[in-house]
Design a protein around this motif. Structure first.
Motif, PDB file in Angstrom:
ATOM      1  N   THR A 111     -11.077   3.519   1.192  1.00 43.26           N
ATOM      2  CA  THR A 111     -10.323   2.297   0.899  1.00 43.26           C
ATOM      3  C   THR A 111     -11.266   1.186   0.477  1.00 43.26           C
ATOM      4  OG1 THR A 111     -10.401   1.540   3.207  1.00 43.26           O
ATOM      5  CG2 THR A 111      -8.498   2.872   2.551  1.00 43.26           C
ATOM      6  N   TYR A 120     -13.596  -3.298   6.280  1.00 44.15           N
ATOM      7  CA  TYR A 120     -12.423  -4.098   6.632  1.00 44.15           C
ATOM      8  C   TYR A 120     -12.898  -5.433   7.200  1.00 44.15           C
ATOM      9  CZ  TYR A 120     -13.228  -2.186  11.348  1.00 44.15           C
ATOM     10  OH  TYR A 120     -13.786  -1.803  12.540  1.00 44.15           O
ATOM     11  N   ARG A 157       0.830  -1.212   0.000  1.00 42.22           N
ATOM     12  CA  ARG A 157       0.000   0.000   0.000  1.00 42.22           C
ATOM     13  C   ARG A 157       0.863   1.260   0.000  1.00 42.22           C
ATOM     14  NH1 ARG A 157      -4.240   1.903   4.787  1.00 42.22           N
ATOM     15  NH2 ARG A 157      -5.176   3.643   3.620  1.00 42.22           N
ATOM     16  N   ASP A 192      -6.189   2.560  -1.782  1.00 37.45           N
ATOM     17  CA  ASP A 192      -6.700   3.902  -1.510  1.00 37.45           C
ATOM     18  C   ASP A 192      -7.387   4.466  -2.744  1.00 37.45           C
ATOM     19  OD1 ASP A 192      -5.620   4.710   1.250  1.00 37.45           O
ATOM     20  OD2 ASP A 192      -3.838   3.905   0.253  1.00 37.45           O
ATOM     21  N   ASP A 219      -3.768  -3.876   7.165  1.00 37.04           N
ATOM     22  CA  ASP A 219      -4.765  -2.863   6.817  1.00 37.04           C
ATOM     23  C   ASP A 219      -6.097  -3.454   6.374  1.00 37.04           C
ATOM     24  OD1 ASP A 219      -2.750  -1.125   7.392  1.00 37.04           O
ATOM     25  OD2 ASP A 219      -2.521  -0.324   5.368  1.00 37.04           O
ATOM     26  N   VAL A 246      -5.323  -3.123   1.413  1.00 37.70           N
ATOM     27  CA  VAL A 246      -6.383  -2.310   0.839  1.00 37.70           C
ATOM     28  C   VAL A 246      -5.803  -1.402  -0.248  1.00 37.70           C
ATOM     29  CG1 VAL A 246      -7.792  -2.314   2.934  1.00 37.70           C
ATOM     30  CG2 VAL A 246      -6.121  -0.478   2.571  1.00 37.70           C
ATOM     31  N   SER A 276      -8.504   9.230   2.510  1.00 39.59           N
ATOM     32  CA  SER A 276      -8.879   8.455   1.332  1.00 39.59           C
ATOM     33  C   SER A 276      -9.864   7.353   1.704  1.00 39.59           C
ATOM     34  CB  SER A 276      -7.635   7.832   0.697  1.00 39.59           C
ATOM     35  OG  SER A 276      -6.964   7.020   1.647  1.00 39.59           O
TER      36      SER A 276
END
Length: 301
Positions: free
Chosen positions: A229, A251, A42, A116, A270, A114, A227
């Motif tokens: 995600t 998530y 990321r 962005d 993440d 993830v 941002s």
């Protein structure tokens, strides 16, 4: 998706900080581990990483490369380069398919990360990780207490704007995405935050100069944006993992041991928390690996 080879103890999908950390714990427990890595960290857009003890200020790629080098010193670890296309069950095992190779494992750790998603403003993506950031703990100090901007994307931007004056004089660009109520406006004023309501049409300059709809330009040392995600991989959903709706995106739902809603599958980094950093990812990897290891011994999940 049946396989004929002996399953490894744990397969880890994702070879960035969380996945490497998980693999290290399992390797040291003398368990067989396969790490599947697509090579898309990321933070690959950032020139340096900050806040991770003993590696503060180093290039993200160098931190990951050093971790991988140390991990490969263990003979019970194997890396597979590529994207995990599919995953499923074959009896008691979990099987991950990577470009034609099927990897069977008794446990699976998802460290898939993830992606962005930034607002569609010219010049924003090109400066991501260099003059446009999401985490003040990671990048705020290096701005030298210069003027900082916050590009609003929603309600969460109030929280971001309240925090950033500790790193420098702050301007909140509402950008028709967030309008503080009276109480929020008073709190922002008390923190010394300016509010600019004219729409942002571009970001340019060597650092992050914000161009407003009327043609005015505001020079900044750095611009922060919360941002949105999304999951970097479809595997968690395909495997039936449940999700939490975070303020910036979904998530993977896990318990305190980083086990997902699916038995035998763990998640870290993440992809499995509402906000992340290298330090958080490394810690999550340890937690997921220890839990997976204990489940192999005690047969509990």
């Amino acid at each position: 998706m049946a396989v004929d080879v002996m399953p490894v103890d744990v397969a880890i999908v994702g070879g960035s900080y969380a996945g490497l950390s998980a693999a290290l714990q399992l390797a040291r427990a003398r368990r067989s581990v396969v790490v599947v890595d697509a090579g898309a960290r990321r933070n690959r857009f950032a020139e340096s990483s900050h806040g991770f003890l003993s590696r503060d200020g180093e290039a993200p790629a160098a931190i990951a490369a050093h971790g991988r080098e140390q991990l490969l010193a263990y003979p019970n670890v194997r890396f597979v380069e590529g994207t995990a296309d599919t995953a499923g069950r074959d009896g008691a095992n979990l099987v991950v398919s990577v470009q034609g190779e099927n990897i069977a494992a008794r446990r699976l750790i998802l460290a898939t990360g993830v992606v962005d998603e930034l607002p569609s403003i010219p010049g924003l993506q090109e400066r991501w990780g260099r003059a446009v950031f999401h985490c003040p703990y990671c990048h705020g100090y290096e701005l030298g207490q210069g003027r900082i901007g916050v590009l609003a994307t929603g309600e969460h931007s109030f929280h971001q704007a309240m925090m950033l004056p500790d790193w420098g004089p702050t301007i909140l660009f509402a950008n028709e995405a967030f309008e503080p109520d009276a109480a929020q406006a008073a709190m922002l004023e008390a923190r010394g935050v300016e509010i600019e309501r004219e729409r942002v049409v571009a970001v340019d300059g060597a650092k992050a100069s914000v161009v407003l709809d009327g043609g005015r330009s505001v020079s900044l040392e750095g611009l922060f944006v919360a941002s949105r995600t999304r999951m970097a991989s479809d595997l968690p959903a395909a495997l039936g993992c449940e999700f939490e709706d975070g303020p910036l995106g979904p998530y993977i739902r896990t318990n305190e041991a980083k086990e997902t809603s699916v038995e035998g599958i763990y998640a870290c980094g993440d992809a499995a928390r509402g906000a992340g950093s290298v330090s958080h990812a490394v810690g999550d990897g340890v937690t997921a690996a220890v839990a997976a290891h204990k489940s192999l011994i005690f047969g509990v999940h």
